[in-house]
Enzyme design. Structure first.
Site, PDB file in Angstrom:
ATOM      1  N   GLY A   1      -4.109   4.208  -3.350  1.00 30.17           N
ATOM      2  CA  GLY A   1      -5.533   4.499  -3.165  1.00 30.17           C
ATOM      3  C   GLY A   1      -6.301   3.540  -2.280  1.00 30.17           C
ATOM      4  N   GLY A   2      -5.615   2.802  -1.378  1.00 32.83           N
ATOM      5  CA  GLY A   2      -6.333   1.908  -0.468  1.00 32.83           C
ATOM      6  C   GLY A   2      -7.126   0.880  -1.268  1.00 32.83           C
TER       7      GLY A   2
ATOM      8  CB  SER B   1      -1.783  -5.179   1.120  1.00 29.37           C
ATOM      9  OG  SER B   1      -1.570  -4.120   0.220  1.00 29.37           O
ATOM     10  CB  SER B   2      -6.101  -2.900  -1.505  1.00 32.38           C
ATOM     11  OG  SER B   2      -7.078  -3.266  -0.568  1.00 32.38           O
TER      12      SER B   2
ATOM     13  NE  ARG C   1       0.242  -5.223   4.074  1.00 28.49           N
ATOM     14  CZ  ARG C   1      -0.362  -4.053   3.919  1.00 28.49           C
ATOM     15  NH1 ARG C   1       0.284  -3.013   3.411  1.00 28.49           N
ATOM     16  NH2 ARG C   1      -1.631  -3.901   4.245  1.00 28.49           N
TER      17      ARG C   1
ATOM     18  CB  THR D   1       1.805   1.922   1.257  1.00 31.54           C
ATOM     19  OG1 THR D   1       0.925   2.918   1.765  1.00 31.54           O
ATOM     20  CG2 THR D   1       1.630   0.666   2.106  1.00 31.54           C
TER      21      THR D   1
ATOM     22  CB  THR E   1      -0.183   3.574  -1.438  1.00 33.86           C
ATOM     23  OG1 THR E   1      -0.755   3.065  -0.245  1.00 33.86           O
ATOM     24  CG2 THR E   1       0.222   2.459  -2.352  1.00 33.86           C
TER      25      THR E   1
ATOM     26  CG  ASP F   1      -4.044  -1.703   5.562  1.00 28.95           C
ATOM     27  OD1 ASP F   1      -4.898  -0.811   5.677  1.00 28.95           O
ATOM     28  OD2 ASP F   1      -3.162  -1.681   4.689  1.00 28.95           O
TER      29      ASP F   1
HETATM   30  O1  DON Z   1      -1.928  -1.896   1.759  1.00 26.22           O
HETATM   31  C1  DON Z   1      -2.928  -1.265   1.510  1.00 26.22           C
HETATM   32  O2  DON Z   1      -3.815  -1.678   0.794  1.00 26.22           O
HETATM   33  C2  DON Z   1      -3.091   0.148   2.044  1.00 26.22           C
HETATM   34  N1  DON Z   1      -2.303   0.307   3.236  1.00 26.22           N
HETATM   35  C3  DON Z   1      -2.720   1.134   0.984  1.00 26.22           C
HETATM   36  C4  DON Z   1      -2.957   2.565   1.426  1.00 26.22           C
HETATM   37  C5  DON Z   1      -3.043   3.510   0.302  1.00 26.22           C
HETATM   38  O3  DON Z   1      -3.045   3.142  -0.840  1.00 26.22           O
HETATM   39  C6  DON Z   1      -3.189   4.943   0.652  1.00 26.22           C
HETATM   40  N2  DON Z   1      -2.926   5.755  -0.512  1.00 26.22           N
HETATM   41  N3  DON Z   1      -3.478   6.460  -1.149  1.00 26.22           N
END
Ligand code: DON
Length: 610
Positions: free
Chosen positions: A507-508, A486-487, A138, A433, A415, A457
């Protein structure tokens, strides 16, 4: 030239006493011309296909010699070739990761970060005694920040948003621990793809054009390098079957191949990156890069429906949040009875909301905050479910507890996942990501790679948690060297010593719920992996207090929507809504082979080694 002539003609027209109306007409024409150059309508620089490609079936491959599933067919083929050349799953994953940095630039990266879960076999275990380990690469906050550094900041697509990238150190650590083939060999396919170019497909054309059509990207100086690198050389916009060539990125990857990861952290690439920070008012210093470390951690284990489910530990929230969800799910319902009706969606959404409340309250970088694992254990699951009612939604505000909710707005205010399993059973689940699609949109000058905007984030507004989904709890506030929460939820499931499922998604915050739904459907509901990946998805994240439904016929039936609303849910069903992009591998006990499945939602390809 035409513009110069027009500009010159104004004073002449004025001198010659032409009428005011003609001058007005001329200025109008000039304005139209300027607008047409800055914001060209379709057709001037080529058509811009910016509607999402049509839905197609999931891509399925079967085989017993190894499997690779990723967002692009180019990267999946690179992984398959590495396996066929005698590399193991970690070798293949590293090669896939570098190939995605070339072929899926909106998320594949060397300028971002992520998490790689590895389930070693007895032969590949190295010094680790863990059944599944997590390589945490990360990004970290630059030394120049404090908790309030971004409270007044508004621009998400800016060099200042970049965290110290971790991908190259992460891949190097994975290689050092588990790799078989030489590092240089793993970069070779990516160098070739960047240097010689590759054929753009409709998903990549859509992805590039979506970024290129943004007004700021067309006009602003800070994105000049983005345009130079990613705009079609003659037409600006892209079509499927065009060729994308990235010579600067090829040179960067070649340097990484020859000199190893230090080229990125202390060598020439580090110098290029620091220069970019100086020019673009970013925060990353040479010392930040020099001090960056990837970390090997133990994965989070949850026993669920006769399986061992492994997910990433903090600083990803994915492993613990999903673990808590699975523990709650076993209490709220007879899992085998769950269908895709209102009862399932209600029960699962109630579980989602509760787990996301715990996420907001407790999770951050474990090197900076003490995380109490019992807040994600079975007793916490039971406690959180005390108010669960199968007929009625629990308002999210009622779960806030000690988290103080702000009532007004704050005053000052993509991501990608890939999965690899080799013939020996070594498995890799990797999600990495740039944060948003194309990250900060800042391309490091003459180095050809994008920087993340992962600083978004962190909890930017200390103390401010509100109904919009903004979180201000202390665990994830910014500090020098800290990793932002992060997710990402790369997951590996084992049963009787064998890898049963490898899964993950972009997908965040939706990632956690997407991975949980596919895991639930495949393991507990007995759906085949293609069916589980294909199935409609939904999302609840505590705040905003609503269920978000995918735009699929199964989730648009009026009686379903009414049944959810009757239970007290706010239902948000945006048109075109798609949730995640799962690239997964499962062991098929009936056919005794692996099945690889690439989601239909953003494209992707499954490739079996022969
Ligand atoms: O680390 C995370 O959870 C976010 N930065 C991920 C971002 C993400 O999945 C965007 N994509 N669709």
């Amino acid at each position: 030239m035409v513009m110069k002539l027009l500009i010159r003609s104004f004073p002449i027209a004025a001198r010659q006493g032409r009428s005011a109306s003609m001058l007005f007409l001329g200025r109008g024409l000039l304005a139209v011309l300027v607008c047409a150059v800055i914001f060209p309508p379709r057709g001037i620089w080529g058509d811009a296909p910016t509607t999402i490609p049509v839905r197609r079936p999931v891509d399925v491959a079967r085989g017993s010699q190894g499997m690779v599933v990723s967002e692009t067919r180019w990267a999946s083929e690179v992984g398959r070739e590495v396996l066929e050349a005698g590399g193991n799953a970690v070798d293949a994953a590293i090669a896939v990761g570098f190939a995605l940095a070339v072929t899926w630039p909106e998320a594949g990266n060397i300028g971002g970060g992520g998490f790689m879960l590895v389930a070693p076999t007895d032969d590949s275990r190295g010094s680790s005694t863990d059944k599944v380990v997590c390589i945490d690469y990360r990004e970290t906050a630059p030394a120049a920040v404090s908790a309030h550094s971004f409270a007044q900041w508004k621009e998400l697509r800016h060099a200042r948003m970049a965290g110290v990238p971790g991908t190259v150190r992460g891949f190097a650590l994975a290689h050092q621990q588990f790799g078989k083939l030489p590092w240089r060999q793993l970069l070779k396919p990516a160098v070739k793809l960047a240097r010689d170019g590759f054929e753009v497909d409709d998903f990549l054309a859509y992805s590039l054009n979506t970024a290129l059509k943004v007004a700021g990207v067309r006009a602003e100086d800070r994105y000049a390098e983005f345009r130079r690198v990613f705009a079609h050389p003659t037409r600006y916009f892209w079509k499927a079957s065009d060729t994308l060539v990235q010579p600067d990125l090829a040179a960067t990857l070649q340097l990484l191949a020859a000199d190893g990861p230090d080229a990125f952290y202390v060598g020439r690439i580090a110098e290029q990156l620091v220069r970019e920070m100086e020019l673009g008012e970013g925060l990353i210093s040479a010392a930040d890069l020099r001090e960056y470390r990837a970390v090997q951690r133990s994965a989070i284990r949850t026993d669920f429906a006769g399986f061992e489910v492994y997910g990433p530990p903090p600083p990803s929230s994915g492993g613990l949040t999903m673990s808590l969800q699975l523990k709650m799910l076993q209490r709220v319902a007879d899992l085998r009875q769950l269908d895709q009706g209102a009862a399932e969606i209600h029960a699962v959404a109630e579980v989602m909301r509760r787990a996301f409340r715990q996420r907001a309250a407790y999770l951050g970088d474990p090197d900076f905050v003490a995380i109490d694992p019992s807040q994600f254990g079975s007793a916490a699951a039971a406690r959180l479910l005390r108010r669960f009612d199968p007929r009625s939604a629990t308002p999210s505000a009622a779960l806030a507890g000690e988290i103080e909710l702000a009532s007004g707005p704050y005053e000052s205010p993509q991501t990608t996942h890939f999965s690899v399993v080799d013939a020996a059973g070594l498995a890799v689940s990797n999600t990495y990501t740039l944060e948003q699609s194309f990250g900060s949109r800042i391309v490091v000058r003459e180095a050809g790679f994008l920087l993340n905007n992962e600083m978004g984030d962190f909890n930017w507004y200390p103390g401010h948690t509100d109904a919009t989904g903004r979180i201000g709890t202390p665990a994830n506030q910014m500090a020098p060297g800290k990793r932002m929460l992060s997710s990402m939820t790369p997951t590996i499931v084992k049963q009787s010593g064998r890898v049963a499922l490898v899964v993950g998604s972009p997908g965040g915050r939706t990632i956690i719920n997407t991975v949980m739904l596919v895991t639930l459907r495949n393991l507990a509901l007995g759906q085949s992996l293609p069916a589980a990946v294909d199935a409609p998805r939904f999302h609840h994240q505590w705040f905003p207090d609503r269920i978000v439904l995918e735009d699929l016929p199964q989730l648009r039936a009026p009686e379903l929507l009414t049944a959810l609303e009757t239970r007290g849910h706010v239902v948000h069903a945006p048109s075109g809504q798609r949730q995640g992009s799962v690239h997964a591998i499962a062991y098929d006990p009936v056919r005794q082979t692996m099945v690889g499945v690439a989601d239909w939602r953003r494209g992707g390809a499954a490739r079996a080694a022969r």
